[in-house]
Scaffold this active site. Sequence first.
Site, PDB file in Angstrom:
ATOM      1  N   TYR A  98      20.747  53.183  35.216  1.00 45.57           N
ATOM      2  CA  TYR A  98      20.551  53.673  33.852  1.00 45.57           C
ATOM      3  C   TYR A  98      19.206  54.356  33.649  1.00 45.57           C
ATOM      4  CZ  TYR A  98      24.867  51.565  32.217  1.00 45.57           C
ATOM      5  OH  TYR A  98      26.189  51.268  32.022  1.00 45.57           O
TER       6      TYR A  98
ATOM      7  N   GLU B  29      39.489  31.823  44.288  1.00 46.67           N
ATOM      8  CA  GLU B  29      39.598  33.281  44.324  1.00 46.67           C
ATOM      9  C   GLU B  29      39.500  33.906  42.932  1.00 46.67           C
ATOM     10  OE1 GLU B  29      42.874  36.825  45.135  1.00 46.67           O
ATOM     11  OE2 GLU B  29      43.361  34.777  45.736  1.00 46.67           O
TER      12      GLU B  29
ATOM     13  N   ASP C 283      45.240  33.011  46.642  1.00 51.49           N
ATOM     14  CA  ASP C 283      46.665  33.316  46.588  1.00 51.49           C
ATOM     15  C   ASP C 283      47.236  33.439  47.997  1.00 51.49           C
ATOM     16  OD1 ASP C 283      46.718  33.366  43.825  1.00 51.49           O
ATOM     17  OD2 ASP C 283      46.460  35.539  43.695  1.00 51.49           O
TER      18      ASP C 283
END
Length: 338
Positions: free
Chosen positions: A80, A166, A219
């Site tokens: 920025y 996760e 997963d």
Amino acid sequence: MSSFDAQLFSEIDKLRVQLLNNVDVMTENQRTVGEISQDEILTHIEGVILGIVSSLSRGEVPILVLPNRSTWANIRDIYYNNTQLFGSQRTVDSIIDDISCMLKVPRRSLHVLATSKGLISGDLCYLEEDGTRIDCHHSSAAVSVSLNIAGIRNIVSSAKFIMIIEKDATFQRLLDDDFCAKLSPCIIITGKGVPDVNSRLMVRKLWDTLRIPIFALVDADPHGIEIMCIYKYGSVAMSFEAHSLTVPSVMWLGLLPSDLQRLRVPEDSLIPLTKGDEGKLHSLLKRPYLASQPDWCKEMELMQQSKVKAEIQSLSSIAPDFLTNIFLPNKLRYGGWV
């Protein structure tokens, strides 16, 4: 501790003994960040300058001014400062990583901090560099992972294990179900998907300090497996910092492809593998470091054969509280990890 608790943690205690016996003595090439002195960093920079000078046949010698800074810069702040120059945050990330790689020092040694997105909760207290005391015991809320992991000190914990989660949704579910209190003492942490640098540094910091087993709950799909591999083996983008970002002792707790068959997860909760999934799975199986993980390879080959994947949330199709009240306690009690 009750007899049930003793039985619950017996397999974890055995695993910890194995891990401690297998811990290699840290080599000179695996020094911690705190051991990289300012003089060494300056030497690296001087080497870069000498390389530039030697490539010039004529002209003035480049001058590099290095003020003695005690402040830190956030990588977002750098972007920025001149958004038109950099164009995107990704450009800044790439530049910082290239400079770190060129100088052979982590970005933290350049006083550049990455933005943290990770969360942590459980049996853990520590002091930030500025003296702020952080208490992660509150079961209903999590603590944001520190921006300056190297500055953390006075870590206090009675945790028996650390669990990497996760996804944020699963992490929040464990918080809502008061998981850390039910299976106390433990620590849970999430990088909210692909982990940021600070989440990986935090896991490594806890391993270096506590030397307790670390499990991954991801997963049962190629993407989850890859995220677990980042914690355990590192990523290509940050390979030059792998020694300080990885924990080779990470164990795969679940969700395993074999769990789907063993638990008879309903078929309507399973998802067919896409062509992209199959390609990623094939790529994972070809990675050299997985040659030392035959059990992982068997699980991935089972996924290839079944051609299905599943999210952790699929366990709720068996029972709403199956994950926290049955699946995880039994996995931890009977050593159901690979």
